[in-house]
Design a protein around this motif. Structure first.
Motif, PDB file in Angstrom:
ATOM      1  N   TYR A 116       0.829  -1.305  -0.068  1.00  0.00           N
ATOM      2  CA  TYR A 116       0.166  -0.146   0.268  1.00  0.00           C
ATOM      3  C   TYR A 116       0.885   1.309   0.102  1.00  0.00           C
ATOM      4  CZ  TYR A 116      -4.158   2.743   1.301  1.00  0.00           C
ATOM      5  OH  TYR A 116      -5.200   3.447   1.529  1.00  0.00           O
ATOM      6  N   VAL A 117       0.607   1.948  -0.907  1.00  0.00           N
ATOM      7  CA  VAL A 117       1.527   3.223  -1.103  1.00  0.00           C
ATOM      8  C   VAL A 117       0.704   4.582  -1.006  1.00  0.00           C
ATOM      9  CG1 VAL A 117       3.125   4.693  -2.619  1.00  0.00           C
ATOM     10  CG2 VAL A 117       3.008   2.307  -2.807  1.00  0.00           C
ATOM     11  N   ASP A 118       1.017   5.397   0.006  1.00  0.00           N
ATOM     12  CA  ASP A 118       0.290   6.690   0.283  1.00  0.00           C
ATOM     13  C   ASP A 118       0.961   7.884   0.072  1.00  0.00           C
ATOM     14  OD1 ASP A 118      -2.487   7.392   1.698  1.00  0.00           O
ATOM     15  OD2 ASP A 118      -0.766   8.836   2.130  1.00  0.00           O
ATOM     16  N   SER A 119       0.938   8.843  -0.960  1.00  0.00           N
ATOM     17  CA  SER A 119       1.587  10.209  -1.025  1.00  0.00           C
ATOM     18  C   SER A 119       0.910  11.127  -0.677  1.00  0.00           C
ATOM     19  CB  SER A 119       2.316   9.917  -2.380  1.00  0.00           C
ATOM     20  OG  SER A 119       2.950  11.217  -2.753  1.00  0.00           O
ATOM     21  N   SER A 120       1.645  12.291  -0.267  1.00  0.00           N
ATOM     22  CA  SER A 120       1.033  13.612  -0.298  1.00  0.00           C
ATOM     23  C   SER A 120       0.688  14.202  -1.581  1.00  0.00           C
ATOM     24  CB  SER A 120       2.016  14.498   0.522  1.00  0.00           C
ATOM     25  OG  SER A 120       3.450  14.659  -0.361  1.00  0.00           O
ATOM     26  N   ASN A 121       1.289  13.714  -2.967  1.00  0.00           N
ATOM     27  CA  ASN A 121       0.728  14.307  -4.029  1.00  0.00           C
ATOM     28  C   ASN A 121       0.274  13.260  -4.902  1.00  0.00           C
ATOM     29  OD1 ASN A 121       2.351  16.888  -3.434  1.00  0.00           O
ATOM     30  ND2 ASN A 121       4.058  15.622  -3.779  1.00  0.00           N
ATOM     31  N   GLU A 122      -0.482  13.718  -5.914  1.00  0.00           N
ATOM     32  CA  GLU A 122      -0.984  12.558  -6.862  1.00  0.00           C
ATOM     33  C   GLU A 122       0.171  11.557  -7.351  1.00  0.00           C
ATOM     34  OE1 GLU A 122      -3.949  12.489 -10.829  1.00  0.00           O
ATOM     35  OE2 GLU A 122      -3.343  14.301  -9.985  1.00  0.00           O
ATOM     36  N   ILE A 123      -0.071  10.439  -7.355  1.00  0.00           N
ATOM     37  CA  ILE A 123       0.469   9.368  -7.632  1.00  0.00           C
ATOM     38  C   ILE A 123       0.062   8.559  -9.120  1.00  0.00           C
ATOM     39  CG2 ILE A 123      -0.452   7.646  -6.125  1.00  0.00           C
ATOM     40  CD1 ILE A 123       2.270   6.467  -5.371  1.00  0.00           C
ATOM     41  N   ALA A 124       1.182   8.148  -9.708  1.00  0.00           N
ATOM     42  CA  ALA A 124       0.718   7.740 -10.972  1.00  0.00           C
ATOM     43  C   ALA A 124       0.663   6.260 -10.964  1.00  0.00           C
ATOM     44  CB  ALA A 124       1.797   7.996 -12.287  1.00  0.00           C
ATOM     45  N   GLU A 125      -0.563   5.727 -11.617  1.00  0.00           N
ATOM     46  CA  GLU A 125      -0.844   4.181 -11.496  1.00  0.00           C
ATOM     47  C   GLU A 125       0.340   3.281 -11.988  1.00  0.00           C
ATOM     48  OE1 GLU A 125      -4.258   1.099 -12.549  1.00  0.00           O
ATOM     49  OE2 GLU A 125      -4.797   3.354 -12.263  1.00  0.00           O
ATOM     50  N   ASP A 126       1.169   3.726 -13.139  1.00  0.00           N
ATOM     51  CA  ASP A 126       1.966   3.161 -13.794  1.00  0.00           C
ATOM     52  C   ASP A 126       3.411   3.307 -13.210  1.00  0.00           C
ATOM     53  OD1 ASP A 126       2.510   5.706 -14.547  1.00  0.00           O
ATOM     54  OD2 ASP A 126       2.652   5.237 -16.605  1.00  0.00           O
ATOM     55  N   ILE A 127       3.397   3.613 -11.716  1.00  0.00           N
ATOM     56  CA  ILE A 127       4.812   4.051 -11.117  1.00  0.00           C
ATOM     57  C   ILE A 127       5.741   2.848 -11.187  1.00  0.00           C
ATOM     58  CG2 ILE A 127       3.772   3.404  -8.837  1.00  0.00           C
ATOM     59  CD1 ILE A 127       5.577   5.393  -7.524  1.00  0.00           C
ATOM     60  N   THR A 128       5.239   1.655 -11.240  1.00  0.00           N
ATOM     61  CA  THR A 128       5.953   0.556 -11.043  1.00  0.00           C
ATOM     62  C   THR A 128       5.599  -0.479 -12.291  1.00  0.00           C
ATOM     63  OG1 THR A 128       4.415  -0.315  -9.360  1.00  0.00           O
ATOM     64  CG2 THR A 128       6.569   0.458  -8.418  1.00  0.00           C
ATOM     65  N   VAL A 129       5.940  -0.221 -13.438  1.00  0.00           N
ATOM     66  CA  VAL A 129       5.886  -1.179 -14.493  1.00  0.00           C
ATOM     67  C   VAL A 129       6.063  -2.640 -14.380  1.00  0.00           C
ATOM     68  CG1 VAL A 129       6.307  -1.487 -16.938  1.00  0.00           C
ATOM     69  CG2 VAL A 129       6.179   0.734 -15.904  1.00  0.00           C
ATOM     70  N   GLY A 130       5.201  -3.605 -14.832  1.00  0.00           N
ATOM     71  CA  GLY A 130       5.572  -4.783 -14.532  1.00  0.00           C
ATOM     72  C   GLY A 130       4.696  -5.508 -13.236  1.00  0.00           C
ATOM     73  N   PHE A 131       4.336  -4.514 -12.214  1.00  0.00           N
ATOM     74  CA  PHE A 131       3.400  -5.199 -11.004  1.00  0.00           C
ATOM     75  C   PHE A 131       2.245  -4.614 -11.194  1.00  0.00           C
ATOM     76  CE2 PHE A 131       7.873  -4.973  -9.661  1.00  0.00           C
ATOM     77  CZ  PHE A 131       7.960  -6.510  -8.999  1.00  0.00           C
ATOM     78  N   PRO A 132       1.124  -5.692 -11.029  1.00  0.00           N
ATOM     79  CA  PRO A 132      -0.213  -5.136 -10.957  1.00  0.00           C
ATOM     80  C   PRO A 132      -0.296  -4.060  -9.959  1.00  0.00           C
ATOM     81  CG  PRO A 132      -0.019  -7.440 -10.865  1.00  0.00           C
ATOM     82  CD  PRO A 132       1.376  -6.954 -10.742  1.00  0.00           C
ATOM     83  N   SER A 133      -0.986  -2.849 -10.278  1.00  0.00           N
ATOM     84  CA  SER A 133      -1.441  -1.967  -9.440  1.00  0.00           C
ATOM     85  C   SER A 133      -2.708  -1.185  -9.873  1.00  0.00           C
ATOM     86  CB  SER A 133      -0.196  -0.682  -9.790  1.00  0.00           C
ATOM     87  OG  SER A 133      -0.286  -0.149 -10.962  1.00  0.00           O
ATOM     88  N   PHE A 134      -3.203  -0.587  -8.524  1.00  0.00           N
ATOM     89  CA  PHE A 134      -4.704  -0.341  -8.913  1.00  0.00           C
ATOM     90  C   PHE A 134      -4.650   0.973  -8.073  1.00  0.00           C
ATOM     91  CE2 PHE A 134      -4.462  -4.746  -8.947  1.00  0.00           C
ATOM     92  CZ  PHE A 134      -5.547  -4.984 -10.162  1.00  0.00           C
ATOM     93  N   LYS A 135      -5.491   2.088  -8.463  1.00  0.00           N
ATOM     94  CA  LYS A 135      -5.698   3.294  -7.815  1.00  0.00           C
ATOM     95  C   LYS A 135      -6.755   3.116  -6.694  1.00  0.00           C
ATOM     96  CE  LYS A 135      -3.871   7.011  -8.524  1.00  0.00           C
ATOM     97  NZ  LYS A 135      -4.141   7.752  -9.537  1.00  0.00           N
ATOM     98  N   ILE A 136      -6.314   3.557  -5.534  1.00  0.00           N
ATOM     99  CA  ILE A 136      -7.234   3.561  -4.214  1.00  0.00           C
ATOM    100  C   ILE A 136      -7.728   5.091  -4.401  1.00  0.00           C
ATOM    101  CG2 ILE A 136      -7.585   3.123  -1.855  1.00  0.00           C
ATOM    102  CD1 ILE A 136      -5.128   1.491  -1.942  1.00  0.00           C
ATOM    103  N   SER A 137      -7.004   6.107  -4.593  1.00  0.00           N
ATOM    104  CA  SER A 137      -7.373   7.260  -4.481  1.00  0.00           C
ATOM    105  C   SER A 137      -6.245   8.065  -5.681  1.00  0.00           C
ATOM    106  CB  SER A 137      -7.600   8.117  -3.062  1.00  0.00           C
ATOM    107  OG  SER A 137      -6.316   8.131  -2.572  1.00  0.00           O
ATOM    108  N   LYS A 138      -6.423   9.446  -5.603  1.00  0.00           N
ATOM    109  CA  LYS A 138      -5.504  10.235  -6.364  1.00  0.00           C
ATOM    110  C   LYS A 138      -4.143  10.148  -5.763  1.00  0.00           C
ATOM    111  CE  LYS A 138      -8.494  13.653  -8.726  1.00  0.00           C
ATOM    112  NZ  LYS A 138      -8.630  15.062  -9.057  1.00  0.00           N
ATOM    113  N   THR A 139      -4.167  10.108  -4.624  1.00  0.00           N
ATOM    114  CA  THR A 139      -2.846   9.905  -3.759  1.00  0.00           C
ATOM    115  C   THR A 139      -2.365   8.660  -3.057  1.00  0.00           C
ATOM    116  OG1 THR A 139      -3.873  10.880  -1.633  1.00  0.00           O
ATOM    117  CG2 THR A 139      -2.844  12.370  -3.156  1.00  0.00           C
ATOM    118  N   SER A 140      -3.162   7.576  -3.550  1.00  0.00           N
ATOM    119  CA  SER A 140      -2.753   6.134  -2.788  1.00  0.00           C
ATOM    120  C   SER A 140      -2.839   5.199  -4.174  1.00  0.00           C
ATOM    121  CB  SER A 140      -3.732   6.036  -1.860  1.00  0.00           C
ATOM    122  OG  SER A 140      -5.117   6.145  -1.938  1.00  0.00           O
TER     123      SER A 140
END
Length: 342
Positions: A163-187
């Motif tokens: 689980y990744v939580d940032s103070s700024n908007e975080i891109a869903e493709d931050i880690t290419v090659g791993f399944p990722s899903f947006k929880i919110s704009k910053t997580s």
């Protein structure tokens, strides 16, 4: 067949009329005006457009008539079908040079709109899938398992959730090659099924988002369990620790599980309310806990005098009625810190 909407048409008209000094009309496949520089004409039938649709070619009108005004009308074709007509009012010899330019711009904007709709549909399907796999009541059917494969997930294989939580908007493709899903704009939530990749993945996230908070679940048979663990651990990290940026559920399992039981406790809610606007006292309590209740180390980390620390701890006691130096009352304060995180 694609259908133009009023909002799309009017947006295109408003944009193009900033550059073209003539009134522009956009009609749907029936010849009805759905976008115009003359708002009063919206919803009326455009006879020049009807001719262009019927003939399937450009129609030029050289003089004003009872139901038509002079100008040029160009059918908009997509995949062999006329989806609408774009018209420019004015002298034909003056409006003709703008015709193909405007038609091309309209088709381009429609293509962009279609691409956006497809992307939104794709994202909605992905979000629906994510909602299913984090629901503990979801059964792993063959259909769901096949759908999971399209996102690079084998539901029959154990996994960890990061689980990744940032103070700024975080891109869903931050880690290419791993399944990722947006929880919110910053997580963001990532599903990891290769244990040896966890550290490298954390470093990759750190390189792109140095201030991001990361929580990691244990290895579980279901993603829903991993998500709950990572989410609970994130609440502990944000509520309990100061200046820490990573936490594993296995390192805070007891307090994370206990905090879930205490989440709707009215006493904890009352304590939250008492300290919620005093960041200095909350920070002091977090550092005090992080220093294992060592007053000297706490004062040093906070860069304050030992007497100032005692004053703040006493103030916490006065405000909440709970003494940070009393181990049993400190436990209640710990739950207060964690449960103030949504």
């Amino acid at each position: 067949m694609y259908e133009l909407t009023h909002n799309q048409a009017q947006t295109i008209v408003d944009r193009m009329m900033k550059d073209i000094p003539y009134n522009i009309n956009i009609m749907d496949q029936t010849g009805m005006i759905i976008g115009s520089g003359n708002k009063g004409r919206i919803g009326t039938l455009h006879h020049g457009a009807l001719k262009a649709i019927k003939q399937g070619k450009i129609v030029e009108i050289h003089k004003d008539e009872e139901f038509v005004k002079k100008g040029i009308n160009l059918p908009i074709e997509m995949n062999g079908h006329i989806v609408g007509v774009v018209g420019i009012s004015g002298e034909v010899k003056e409006t003709r040079p703008f015709g193909n330019l405007l038609k091309s711009a309209v088709i381009l904007l429609i293509d962009q709109s279609i691409a956006l709709e497809k992307e939104n549909l794709k994202n909605n399907l992905k979000q629906e899938f994510f909602s299913l796999i984090i629901d503990s009541d979801t059964t792993y059917t063959k259909e769901l398992m096949n759908q999971a494969l399209t996102y690079g997930i084998q539901l029959s294989k154990p996994s960890q959730v990061l689980y990744v939580d940032s103070s700024n908007e975080i891109a869903e493709d931050i880690t290419v090659g791993f399944p990722s899903f947006k929880i919110s704009k910053t997580s963001l939530c990532l599903v990891i099924q290769e244990a040896d990749k966890v550290e490298a993945l954390q470093q990759l996230i750190r390189n792109q988002n140095p201030d991001a908070l990361i929580s990691i679940s244990k290895v579980n048979d279901t993603i829903s369990e991993g998500f709950l663990q990572a989410k609970s651990a994130m609440r502990v990290l944000k509520g309990f620790y100061f200046n820490e940026k990573t936490i594993s559920y296995s390192k805070c399992e007891f307090i994370a599980d206990m905090s879930k039981l205490q989440k709707n406790d009215t006493k904890a809610e009352r304590l939250i309310h008492l300290l919620e606007k005093n960041d200095e006292l909350i920070k002091t309590l977090q550092v005090y806990l992080g220093c294992n209740l060592n007053a000297n180390v706490t004062a040093e980390k906070l860069i304050i005098h030992r007497n100032t620390l005692n004053y703040r701890l006493n103030k916490i006691h006065t405000i909440t009625g709970k003494d940070p130096k009393n181990i049993l009352e400190l436990v209640e304060l710990i739950f207060m810190l964690i449960n103030r995180i949504i």
